[in-house]
Each structure stands twice: as structure tokens, then as C-alpha cells.
Scaffold this motif. Structure first.
Motif, PDB file in Angstrom:
ATOM      1  N   ALA A  56      51.192  45.764  35.512  1.00 39.80           N
ATOM      2  CA  ALA A  56      49.730  45.746  35.556  1.00 39.80           C
ATOM      3  C   ALA A  56      49.233  44.498  36.280  1.00 39.80           C
ATOM      4  O   ALA A  56      48.327  44.566  37.120  1.00 39.80           O
ATOM      5  CB  ALA A  56      49.160  45.801  34.139  1.00 39.80           C
ATOM      6  N   ILE A  57      49.855  43.352  35.989  1.00 38.75           N
ATOM      7  CA  ILE A  57      49.455  42.105  36.655  1.00 38.75           C
ATOM      8  C   ILE A  57      49.702  42.195  38.155  1.00 38.75           C
ATOM      9  O   ILE A  57      48.866  41.810  38.980  1.00 38.75           O
ATOM     10  CB  ILE A  57      50.207  40.907  36.050  1.00 38.75           C
ATOM     11  CG1 ILE A  57      49.730  40.666  34.604  1.00 38.75           C
ATOM     12  CG2 ILE A  57      50.007  39.651  36.896  1.00 38.75           C
ATOM     13  CD1 ILE A  57      50.532  39.617  33.857  1.00 38.75           C
ATOM     14  N   LEU A  60      47.082  44.432  39.765  1.00 41.12           N
ATOM     15  CA  LEU A  60      45.756  43.809  39.799  1.00 41.12           C
ATOM     16  C   LEU A  60      45.683  42.745  40.886  1.00 41.12           C
ATOM     17  O   LEU A  60      44.684  42.649  41.613  1.00 41.12           O
ATOM     18  CB  LEU A  60      45.439  43.190  38.429  1.00 41.12           C
ATOM     19  CG  LEU A  60      45.328  44.175  37.252  1.00 41.12           C
ATOM     20  CD1 LEU A  60      44.990  43.438  35.975  1.00 41.12           C
ATOM     21  CD2 LEU A  60      44.317  45.254  37.527  1.00 41.12           C
ATOM     22  N   TYR A  64      42.985  43.246  44.011  1.00 44.04           N
ATOM     23  CA  TYR A  64      41.788  42.397  43.954  1.00 44.04           C
ATOM     24  C   TYR A  64      41.320  41.901  45.322  1.00 44.04           C
ATOM     25  O   TYR A  64      40.135  42.027  45.656  1.00 44.04           O
ATOM     26  CB  TYR A  64      42.033  41.226  43.002  1.00 44.04           C
ATOM     27  CG  TYR A  64      41.035  40.113  43.166  1.00 44.04           C
ATOM     28  CD1 TYR A  64      39.698  40.284  42.801  1.00 44.04           C
ATOM     29  CD2 TYR A  64      41.412  38.875  43.706  1.00 44.04           C
ATOM     30  CE1 TYR A  64      38.770  39.266  42.971  1.00 44.04           C
ATOM     31  CE2 TYR A  64      40.497  37.859  43.881  1.00 44.04           C
ATOM     32  CZ  TYR A  64      39.175  38.052  43.509  1.00 44.04           C
ATOM     33  OH  TYR A  64      38.269  37.053  43.688  1.00 44.04           O
ATOM     34  N   ALA A 128      45.547  53.203  43.174  1.00 42.47           N
ATOM     35  CA  ALA A 128      45.926  51.791  43.244  1.00 42.47           C
ATOM     36  C   ALA A 128      46.527  51.433  44.592  1.00 42.47           C
ATOM     37  O   ALA A 128      45.871  50.881  45.472  1.00 42.47           O
ATOM     38  CB  ALA A 128      46.895  51.460  42.101  1.00 42.47           C
ATOM     39  N   ILE A 194      42.381  50.330  33.618  1.00 46.50           N
ATOM     40  CA  ILE A 194      43.200  49.141  33.851  1.00 46.50           C
ATOM     41  C   ILE A 194      43.496  48.955  35.325  1.00 46.50           C
ATOM     42  O   ILE A 194      43.273  47.882  35.895  1.00 46.50           O
ATOM     43  CB  ILE A 194      44.506  49.219  33.038  1.00 46.50           C
ATOM     44  CG1 ILE A 194      44.194  49.100  31.543  1.00 46.50           C
ATOM     45  CG2 ILE A 194      45.476  48.112  33.468  1.00 46.50           C
ATOM     46  CD1 ILE A 194      45.401  49.288  30.651  1.00 46.50           C
ATOM     47  N   PHE A 195      44.005  50.017  35.978  1.00 44.53           N
ATOM     48  CA  PHE A 195      44.507  49.860  37.341  1.00 44.53           C
ATOM     49  C   PHE A 195      43.431  49.931  38.413  1.00 44.53           C
ATOM     50  O   PHE A 195      43.665  49.531  39.547  1.00 44.53           O
ATOM     51  CB  PHE A 195      45.586  50.906  37.619  1.00 44.53           C
ATOM     52  CG  PHE A 195      46.817  50.704  36.780  1.00 44.53           C
ATOM     53  CD1 PHE A 195      47.513  49.516  36.829  1.00 44.53           C
ATOM     54  CD2 PHE A 195      47.267  51.698  35.934  1.00 44.53           C
ATOM     55  CE1 PHE A 195      48.645  49.316  36.056  1.00 44.53           C
ATOM     56  CE2 PHE A 195      48.400  51.507  35.159  1.00 44.53           C
ATOM     57  CZ  PHE A 195      49.087  50.312  35.211  1.00 44.53           C
ATOM     58  N   ILE A 198      39.410  47.170  36.365  1.00 43.65           N
ATOM     59  CA  ILE A 198      39.454  45.701  36.320  1.00 43.65           C
ATOM     60  C   ILE A 198      39.372  45.089  37.719  1.00 43.65           C
ATOM     61  O   ILE A 198      38.524  44.225  37.970  1.00 43.65           O
ATOM     62  CB  ILE A 198      40.703  45.220  35.561  1.00 43.65           C
ATOM     63  CG1 ILE A 198      40.597  45.594  34.079  1.00 43.65           C
ATOM     64  CG2 ILE A 198      40.882  43.711  35.713  1.00 43.65           C
ATOM     65  CD1 ILE A 198      41.834  45.275  33.261  1.00 43.65           C
ATOM     66  N   PRO A 199      40.252  45.487  38.665  1.00 42.36           N
ATOM     67  CA  PRO A 199      40.143  44.857  39.992  1.00 42.36           C
ATOM     68  C   PRO A 199      38.865  45.225  40.738  1.00 42.36           C
ATOM     69  O   PRO A 199      38.347  44.419  41.517  1.00 42.36           O
ATOM     70  CB  PRO A 199      41.377  45.384  40.741  1.00 42.36           C
ATOM     71  CG  PRO A 199      41.755  46.635  40.033  1.00 42.36           C
ATOM     72  CD  PRO A 199      41.396  46.412  38.600  1.00 42.36           C
ATOM     73  N   THR A 238      55.102  43.721  42.630  1.00 39.38           N
ATOM     74  CA  THR A 238      55.099  45.000  41.923  1.00 39.38           C
ATOM     75  C   THR A 238      56.318  45.840  42.286  1.00 39.38           C
ATOM     76  O   THR A 238      56.941  46.468  41.416  1.00 39.38           O
ATOM     77  CB  THR A 238      53.814  45.784  42.257  1.00 39.38           C
ATOM     78  OG1 THR A 238      52.678  44.991  41.913  1.00 39.38           O
ATOM     79  CG2 THR A 238      53.765  47.101  41.502  1.00 39.38           C
TER      80      THR A 238
END
Length: 365
Positions: A56-57, A60, A64, A128, A194-195, A198-199, A238
Motif C-alpha cells: 500500500a505504501i 501510494l 501521489y 492504480a 486506499i489505493f 488517499i493519493p 512496489t
């Protein structure tokens, strides 16, 4: 600064050897997963509510910078393009799932678990990694943001129903084997939030805050080039994690991986080709044609893997088919990035005369 979008991009060192870095990241991940005992289990254990925290990190960080480049005040020029929106919906939610269903049955008629896993991959439309492929190919990032958002909404609403249709109803009509399918809408919504959520929020707030503080010109010419390289750093991180998590499973079953890879190769190539030809036939610019092609060909492997594991188990054939997805998607779509850039000079439809400074590789050089 304005840039003629038909000018070939000026590649930085990072971009010039992109395929090399991605290949090394894949090899490094496979070797780590194979040679470091317990690494996969350790990475899998670091999760929040079933979502792998390290992956996930990485996603993101990857998304971003690209979403911070989107000019959100100009999205109305995308939402008013009915050709783009209509063709994207047809490609993603009618042609894509139907094509994967057909390819899964053609290539894997004797392997029901892998076949089911591939069908699930075909239903999970990309929200994503497609953003980075589109940006590398100099597609329309504003259009990509809109299409990804639309895919996200459709994914929450339609994923479970389409899974039931393609795994139970349609096989029954055709006299084929049926598979039970039960997935929670919350599980799908969680992946989207989440994917993408957030970004997308971070990118929007960065754009608004940056322009208020420095003005648009300084924001785009000074700030964006500094954060631009982090998109590829996040992508490589990733990829290493994904392949480390499943390195042992992939390398221990090369025959099965090869069987799964064939329909995936056909799927990515066919979907990209259909998207590209659709854009040309509809008279779209290079940028929007490229965006249409990549958003149609990518898949949300994070969601597909999560659904397969939750429904059939972590060691199931369905989960393995989901894992093989990025193993094939990453090199194929990287190759298609180069194909897109090579076709750019010959594109028949002119781009707008004046557009934002939007060549991603120039932002990172």
C-alpha cells in the motif's frame, strides 16, 4: 511554459533505462522471495484489515506525484468528452471482462482454479498502476484521473454482480462448469479508498495548496520536478515487494505460470490494441487515445489477489493466477509504453495547440 505535445519527450537517465530498472526490480524481488527464508510471510504479516501495508505504501508513493500534476480545474474538458467516456466504459466493463472470460476458457479449459482466477483479474479494472503507465507514455493525465475515478465507482457497484454473472450465470447458459462467488462490496470499496482515494486526495490538496503559496508557474516548474522521480521509485519498490511476496510460489511452478501467462499476454495486447484503434477511429488526440488504451488494458491486481485469497484461500490456484497478473502486466505494459512513444510522431490527429507542460519525463529530468 507551454510544450507542443507532438515534440518527442526528452528522456532522463531514469526513463531511458526504465525497462532495465523494472527488470532488475522483478529479478530482485524473485530472488529475495526465494533466497530469504520467511520474507514473504513477514511481509504478508504486516497488513491492516487484509491490506498489505508495504505494498500500500509503495502504491501510494507511486501514484501521489502523478496525481499532484493533474490540473483539477480543467477536468471539465474531460468529463464533457462523450467519445472518451463512452468508449472507456464499453472497453472496461463490457469488452474487457468478456475477453478475459473467453481467453480463460480457451487457454485453460482443464484448469478450473486458474481459469477462475483469470476471470477475477479481468473484472478488476485498473485504478492504480495504470496512472504511471499513462504518464510514462505521455498520455492525458487529467483524462486518466477521470477515467480511473469512474472505474473505481463502477468497481464498487458492479464487481460482485459481474463476478456472479461470469462465474455462475454465463457458464450455466453455455453448459460449462460453474463456480460460486461471494465477495463483499466493502472489500472492493476498501481497495478503492486506499489505493485511489488517499493519493487522489493528497494530490488534489498538494495542487491547491502549492498554487496558492507559489502560483501555478512556480508550482509546475519548481515543485513538480522535485517530486516527479518518486513515482518511479514507488513503482520499483512496489514491484520488488510484489515479486518477493510470491517469489517462491512463482519459481516453484514454472509450468503453471507459463499456462497462466499465455491468456494474460493475449489479453493485455488485445485490449491495448482495441483501445488504441478506437481512439484513432474516433478522431481523438494522441494523448487521449493513449489514455484510453492504457486504462482499458490495465487491471487492479491488488483487488484481484485480495478477492481470490479471501474467497478461495492464499494457497489456491485462483490466488496464484492473480499473482501471475503483475508478473505479465508489468513487462508487457512497459513495452507498450515504448510502442506508444514510437507511434507518437505518426499519429494522424493533431493535439491541441497549447496545453499544459505535461511531458512527465521532462518533469523528472
Amino acid at each position: 511554459m507551454t510544450t507542443d505535445t507532438m515534440t518527442p519527450p526528452r528522456l532522463s537517465t531514469l526513463d531511458r533505462y526504465l525497462a532495465v530498472w523494472i527488470g532488475l526490480a522483478m529479478v530482485a524481488g524473485l530472488l529475495l522471495g526465494r533466497l530469504v527464508p520467511g520474507l514473504g510471510e513477514a511481509l504478508s504479516a504486516i497488513e491492516i484489515d487484509g491490506i498489505s501495508l508495504p505494498i500500500a505504501i509503495g502504491l501510494l508513493v507511486m501514484m501521489y506525484p502523478v496525481l499532484a500534476k493533474v490540473r483539477y480545474d480543467r477536468l471539465d474538458t474531460v468529463t464533457s468528452d462523450r467519445r472518451l467516456l463512452g468508449s472507456s466504459l464499453v472497453l472496461n466493463w463490457i469488452i474487457g471482462p468478456a475477453l478475459m472470460f473467453a481467453l480463460a476458457w480457451i487457454f485453460l479449459p482443464d484448469l478450473p482454479e486458474y481459469r477462475t482466477g483469470l476471470i477475477i483479474v479481468g473484472l478488476a479494472r485498473c485504478i492504480a498502476m495504470v496512472i504511471i503507465w499513462n504518464d510514462l507514455a505521455c498520455g492525458d493525465r487529467d483524462a486518466a484521473a477521470v477515467l480511473v475515478a469512474i472505474n473505481s465507482l463502477f468497481q464498487v457497484v458492479a464487481f460482485a454482480a459481474l463476478g456472479w454473472f461470469y462465474l455462475t450465470v454465463l457458464p450455466g447458459w453455455l453448459g460449462l462448469d460453474q463456480t460460486g462467488f461471494d465477495v463483499s462490496p466493502w472489500q472492493i470499496a476498501k481497495s478503492v479508498l486506499i489505493f485511489l482515494g488517499i493519493p487522489l486526495l493528497a494530490g488534489y490538496l498538494t495542487r491547491r495548496g502549492g498554487e496558492r503559496r507559489w502560483g501555478r508557474k512556480r508550482y509546475e516548474e519548481s515543485f513538480l520536478p522535485k517530486i516527479g522521480p518518486w513515482a518511479l521509485y514507488g513503482l520499483l519498490f512496489t514491484i520488488v515487494l510484489l515479486f518477493a511476496l510470491q517469489g517462491e510460489q512463482i519459481t516453484s511452478k514454472p509450468g503453471d505460470v507459463a499456462r497462466i501467462a499465455l491468456p494474460l499476454l493475449a489479453y493485455f495486447a488485445i485490449m491495448w490494441g482495441i483501445g488504441y484503434l478506437t481512439g484513432r477511429l474516433l478522431g481523438m488526440s494522441y494523448e487521449r487515445t493513449t489514455t484510453l488504451a492504457f486504462t482499458a488494458s490495465g487491471n487492479n491486481f491488488e483487488l484481484a489477489i485480495a478477492v481470490a485469497i479471501a474467497t478461495f484461500g492464499a494457497t489456491s490456484g485462483q490466488a496464484l493466477a492473480g499473482v501471475v497478473g503483475p508478473l505479465i502486466e508489468v513487462p508487457v505494459l512497459v513495452g507498450l509504453v515504448y510502442v506508444s512513444l514510437a507511434l507518437r510522431r505518426r499519429f494522424p490527429h493533431p493535439s491541441p495547440a497549447v496545453v499544459p507542460s505535461r511531458t512527465p519525463v521532462e518533469d523528472r529530468s
